[in-house]
Design an enzyme around this catalytic site. Sequence first.
Site, PDB file in Angstrom:
ATOM      1  N   ASN A  47      -1.791   1.900   5.783  1.00 56.98           N
ATOM      2  CA  ASN A  47      -1.139   0.763   5.185  1.00 56.98           C
ATOM      3  C   ASN A  47      -0.456  -0.009   6.318  1.00 56.98           C
ATOM      4  O   ASN A  47       0.019   0.585   7.274  1.00 56.98           O
ATOM      5  CB  ASN A  47       0.253   1.439   4.549  1.00 56.98           C
ATOM      6  CG  ASN A  47       1.390   0.500   4.326  1.00 56.98           C
ATOM      7  OD1 ASN A  47       1.047  -0.519   4.140  1.00 56.98           O
ATOM      8  ND2 ASN A  47       2.545   1.108   4.213  1.00 56.98           N
ATOM      9  N   GLY A  48      -0.727  -1.315   6.534  1.00 54.87           N
ATOM     10  CA  GLY A  48      -0.589  -2.168   7.495  1.00 54.87           C
ATOM     11  C   GLY A  48      -1.982  -3.045   7.941  1.00 54.87           C
ATOM     12  O   GLY A  48      -2.696  -3.261   6.938  1.00 54.87           O
ATOM     13  N   GLU A  67       7.319 -14.556 -11.094  1.00 48.03           N
ATOM     14  CA  GLU A  67       6.668 -13.336 -10.668  1.00 48.03           C
ATOM     15  C   GLU A  67       6.253 -12.482 -12.022  1.00 48.03           C
ATOM     16  O   GLU A  67       5.443 -11.907 -11.943  1.00 48.03           O
ATOM     17  CB  GLU A  67       7.603 -12.414  -9.505  1.00 48.03           C
ATOM     18  CG  GLU A  67       8.776 -12.007  -9.630  1.00 48.03           C
ATOM     19  CD  GLU A  67       9.347 -11.324  -8.597  1.00 48.03           C
ATOM     20  OE1 GLU A  67      10.648 -11.252  -8.551  1.00 48.03           O
ATOM     21  OE2 GLU A  67       8.590 -10.644  -7.769  1.00 48.03           O
ATOM     22  N   LYS A 106       5.657  -4.161  -4.090  1.00 46.81           N
ATOM     23  CA  LYS A 106       7.270  -4.127  -4.010  1.00 46.81           C
ATOM     24  C   LYS A 106       7.408  -4.340  -2.640  1.00 46.81           C
ATOM     25  O   LYS A 106       8.563  -4.814  -2.263  1.00 46.81           O
ATOM     26  CB  LYS A 106       7.430  -2.849  -4.588  1.00 46.81           C
ATOM     27  CG  LYS A 106       9.132  -2.390  -4.622  1.00 46.81           C
ATOM     28  CD  LYS A 106       9.616  -3.034  -5.797  1.00 46.81           C
ATOM     29  CE  LYS A 106      11.315  -2.709  -5.647  1.00 46.81           C
ATOM     30  NZ  LYS A 106      11.777  -3.862  -6.272  1.00 46.81           N
ATOM     31  N   GLU A 164      17.253 -17.635  -8.091  1.00 50.27           N
ATOM     32  CA  GLU A 164      16.705 -16.362  -8.405  1.00 50.27           C
ATOM     33  C   GLU A 164      16.084 -16.203  -9.732  1.00 50.27           C
ATOM     34  O   GLU A 164      14.977 -15.648 -10.027  1.00 50.27           O
ATOM     35  CB  GLU A 164      17.615 -15.270  -8.214  1.00 50.27           C
ATOM     36  CG  GLU A 164      17.532 -13.984  -8.829  1.00 50.27           C
ATOM     37  CD  GLU A 164      16.545 -13.176  -7.920  1.00 50.27           C
ATOM     38  OE1 GLU A 164      15.881 -13.647  -7.154  1.00 50.27           O
ATOM     39  OE2 GLU A 164      16.062 -12.135  -8.354  1.00 50.27           O
ATOM     40  N   TRP A 174      -2.589  -2.651  -1.681  1.00 44.49           N
ATOM     41  CA  TRP A 174      -2.580  -4.053  -2.000  1.00 44.49           C
ATOM     42  C   TRP A 174      -3.435  -4.901  -0.891  1.00 44.49           C
ATOM     43  O   TRP A 174      -3.182  -4.605   0.406  1.00 44.49           O
ATOM     44  CB  TRP A 174      -0.951  -4.376  -1.611  1.00 44.49           C
ATOM     45  CG  TRP A 174      -0.472  -5.845  -1.725  1.00 44.49           C
ATOM     46  CD1 TRP A 174      -0.149  -6.152  -3.023  1.00 44.49           C
ATOM     47  CD2 TRP A 174      -0.478  -6.774  -0.991  1.00 44.49           C
ATOM     48  NE1 TRP A 174       0.083  -7.566  -2.926  1.00 44.49           N
ATOM     49  CE2 TRP A 174      -0.163  -8.129  -1.484  1.00 44.49           C
ATOM     50  CE3 TRP A 174      -0.831  -6.930   0.523  1.00 44.49           C
ATOM     51  CZ2 TRP A 174       0.008  -9.173  -1.105  1.00 44.49           C
ATOM     52  CZ3 TRP A 174      -0.743  -8.183   1.071  1.00 44.49           C
ATOM     53  CH2 TRP A 174       0.068  -9.367   0.116  1.00 44.49           C
ATOM     54  N   HIS A 176      17.370 -36.649  -7.528  1.00 39.13           N
ATOM     55  CA  HIS A 176      16.673 -37.074  -6.308  1.00 39.13           C
ATOM     56  C   HIS A 176      15.211 -36.779  -6.631  1.00 39.13           C
ATOM     57  O   HIS A 176      14.347 -36.790  -5.576  1.00 39.13           O
ATOM     58  CB  HIS A 176      17.158 -36.526  -5.068  1.00 39.13           C
ATOM     59  CG  HIS A 176      18.799 -36.845  -4.893  1.00 39.13           C
ATOM     60  ND1 HIS A 176      18.985 -38.332  -4.545  1.00 39.13           N
ATOM     61  CD2 HIS A 176      19.839 -36.100  -5.131  1.00 39.13           C
ATOM     62  CE1 HIS A 176      20.374 -38.294  -4.705  1.00 39.13           C
ATOM     63  NE2 HIS A 176      20.851 -37.100  -4.846  1.00 39.13           N
ATOM     64  N   CYS A 195       0.930  -1.149  -0.105  1.00 46.80           N
ATOM     65  CA  CYS A 195      -0.018   0.086   0.051  1.00 46.80           C
ATOM     66  C   CYS A 195       0.813   1.195   0.145  1.00 46.80           C
ATOM     67  O   CYS A 195       2.106   1.135   0.799  1.00 46.80           O
ATOM     68  CB  CYS A 195      -0.991  -0.067   1.055  1.00 46.80           C
ATOM     69  SG  CYS A 195      -1.843  -1.188   1.334  1.00 46.80           S
ATOM     70  N   LYS A 242      12.103 -14.966 -10.647  1.00 46.60           N
ATOM     71  CA  LYS A 242      12.236 -13.938 -11.478  1.00 46.60           C
ATOM     72  C   LYS A 242      10.900 -14.182 -12.607  1.00 46.60           C
ATOM     73  O   LYS A 242      10.173 -13.504 -13.000  1.00 46.60           O
ATOM     74  CB  LYS A 242      13.236 -13.562 -12.048  1.00 46.60           C
ATOM     75  CG  LYS A 242      14.205 -12.595 -11.682  1.00 46.60           C
ATOM     76  CD  LYS A 242      14.032 -11.250 -11.284  1.00 46.60           C
ATOM     77  CE  LYS A 242      13.241 -11.332  -9.983  1.00 46.60           C
ATOM     78  NZ  LYS A 242      13.994 -10.771  -8.903  1.00 46.60           N
ATOM     79  N   ARG A 263       3.852  -0.272  -5.037  1.00 41.44           N
ATOM     80  CA  ARG A 263       3.469  -0.796  -3.577  1.00 41.44           C
ATOM     81  C   ARG A 263       2.303  -1.574  -3.635  1.00 41.44           C
ATOM     82  O   ARG A 263       2.008  -2.313  -2.447  1.00 41.44           O
ATOM     83  CB  ARG A 263       3.427   0.295  -2.374  1.00 41.44           C
ATOM     84  CG  ARG A 263       5.000   1.144  -2.502  1.00 41.44           C
ATOM     85  CD  ARG A 263       4.796   2.419  -1.449  1.00 41.44           C
ATOM     86  NE  ARG A 263       4.506   1.740  -0.145  1.00 41.44           N
ATOM     87  CZ  ARG A 263       5.510   1.310   0.592  1.00 41.44           C
ATOM     88  NH1 ARG A 263       6.878   1.474   0.213  1.00 41.44           N
ATOM     89  NH2 ARG A 263       5.441   1.044   1.916  1.00 41.44           N
TER      90      ARG A 263
HETATM   91  O1  M6R Z   1      12.606  -5.041   0.196  1.00 46.42           O
HETATM   92  P1  M6R Z   1      13.102  -6.645   0.311  1.00 46.42           P
HETATM   93  O2  M6R Z   1      14.363  -6.875  -0.298  1.00 46.42           O
HETATM   94  O3  M6R Z   1      13.360  -6.906   1.858  1.00 46.42           O
HETATM   95  O4  M6R Z   1      11.946  -7.352  -0.226  1.00 46.42           O
HETATM   96  C1  M6R Z   1      12.025  -8.860   0.088  1.00 46.42           C
HETATM   97  C2  M6R Z   1      11.158  -9.485  -1.133  1.00 46.42           C
HETATM   98  O5  M6R Z   1       9.859  -9.071  -0.927  1.00 46.42           O
HETATM   99  C3  M6R Z   1      11.484  -9.093  -2.594  1.00 46.42           C
HETATM  100  O6  M6R Z   1      12.973  -9.632  -2.805  1.00 46.42           O
HETATM  101  C4  M6R Z   1      10.670  -9.921  -3.622  1.00 46.42           C
HETATM  102  O7  M6R Z   1      10.828 -11.309  -3.440  1.00 46.42           O
HETATM  103  C5  M6R Z   1      10.988  -9.282  -4.938  1.00 46.42           C
HETATM  104  N1  M6R Z   1       9.502  -8.913  -5.429  1.00 46.42           N
HETATM  105  C6  M6R Z   1      11.691 -10.407  -5.889  1.00 46.42           C
HETATM  106  O8  M6R Z   1      11.828  -9.851  -7.109  1.00 46.42           O
END
Ligand code: M6R
Length: 612
Positions: A99-100, A492, A607, A485, A73, A508, A2, A489, A27
């Site tokens: 936000n929260g 998402e 984000k 990673e 969000w 395995h 948010c 990527k 956000r």
């Molecule tokens: O702001 P942060 O690095 O603490 O965020 C952690 C994760 O939420 C963040 O890396 C998330 O996995 C990303 N969307 C990955 O691309």
Amino acid sequence: MCGIVGYTGKREAYPVVLKGLKRLEYRGYDSSGIALVNASLKVYKKKGKVSELEESVIGKDTHAHTAIGHTRWATHGEPSDRNAHPHRSSGGKLAMIHNGIIENYASIKQELLKKDYEFKSDTDTEVLLNFIEDIKLHDHCSTEQALRIALKRVVGAYCILLVDEDDPETIIAARKGSPLVIGIGKGEHFLASDASPIIEYTKEVVYVNDYEIAIVKPDELVLKNLGNEKQTPFIQKLDMELAAIEKGGYEHFMLKEIYDQPDSIFDCLRGRLHANAGTITMSGVENHLPALINAHRMVMVACGTSWHAGLIAEYLFEDLCRIPVEVEYASEFRYRNPVINKGDVIIAISQSGETADTLVALENAKEKGAFIFGVVNAVGSSIARLSDAGAYTHSGPEIGVASTKAFTGQLVVLAMMAFKIGYAKGSIDNKRYMHLLTELNSIPDKVAQILKESAAAVQSVANKYKDARDFLYLGRGYNFPVALEGALKLKEISYIHAEGYPAAEMKHGPIALVDENLPVVFVATKDKYYEKIVSNIQEIKARKGKVIAVVTEGDTIISEMADDVIYVPDADEALAPLLSVIPLQLLSYYIGIAKDLDVDKPRNLAKSVTVE
Ligand code: M6R
């Protein structure tokens, strides 16, 4: 999670707040809304992105000099018009954004229902707002006092902005666990979840602390604690340019941020790495060198992509510093009652510096006496402020929801730390140390080379495999977390199911997935595992899997076996992830584009995850 924006001053508030919401849309983008306070209170809100709100408001009265806005969000209640913020109190005079999460909202709601309050949404926010209004009516107190009383009852996290029709020039803000920045202008104030909506107007800001309430008018900013004692605002100068938060000619933030990496890595190294002199200057490390050298163990605490950076740090610190390392998901660590002993160092890794799970995990660790070193991108963020020492990644604002340049910034900081600590400790000799420094120095140019020479090849691989249902990503050693990673990527950005695995572990279980339809991405640059990974590739080929290999330029063996090959320059294996991850970022981007998806704002994501 948010985004919130507020403005009070001489300008028309609507365009300021609307533009701010667009900057904070990363956000959350389930819905958005704006409350405008003029002679009366007007609330406009809409399910979907900020552009949909903007369209729905065309032709309506937006005149006001005070406004608050929210991009959501969803937590409590599905994304919909009625669950969108701002919420209006039952009496109609107050409007609030939040936000929260208010964890005890259900019990408060029960109390209010008994008093015949009716609720128009499913949100915890509306409950808190009516609770404030109820206190105000029954205690005959001001909105500010009612808010203070209400917050003492609240369990959970919040950053709230509250406006009152009867006090049209004032925004009351409060924070606990969710970020809030106030920009100070001449006869005007700006409020936001981060500095990006503010930077255009002023560089003077105040970061509000937990348990503080801000009473903001055009000419006045009063900060108080929950005990109603005045606090002195600490005014800081923002070190950020507007250009850093704009697309700069790129079609998407994600692509811009991928292409930013030669510069963002250079910025991270600037003033720190002196390869010829054989020195690394990092005051956060130098000031605590004995604690770091003598650490009994290090615990990396992070989420998502930052957790992957922590996994690579495990290889770095164990290999080069001979310090035992554990890598923890913050969300598990915070609840597990972990054993933390004197001599343990917690390394917190976070782009935003606001991730709720990481933040609370660190608070818990701190209570147990842990020493916390923060590796954070967002300057002045909660995690940066909570840490005992730290090093910023200096990657610049990252707007795309998928983390790209923040990840490589984290790797660079962690590598510099490991080199410095390992050398000071004597676990790497001068020759290896000097070699690593020279190698690190060459990384920005090598990243630029990949972007220049390999992007087209990656795009054609993306077009070839964009319709695959699943992907497997495999790597060994330092490249194993890169495989994780790459898979994250792809998930998402393109919504394709992908799994990352250690290449040797594949036999395995995951090998059962392999058939002629499964693309398998091997991260197989030249390192000590090379021969082993060649065997793993053969195992996939024997089962007709399609192999996409990221290899070191000059490679002839894997290039012969793989269906598709992407080359990256040679690098010391400790730094290889900084190069091998680049094609994987591009691959997910180009598949997302080929599928016509919103790569900057993938569905269901946000984000900055400021809820647990
Ligand atoms: O702001 P942060 O690095 O603490 O965020 C952690 C994760 O939420 C963040 O890396 C998330 O996995 C990303 N969307 C990955 O691309």
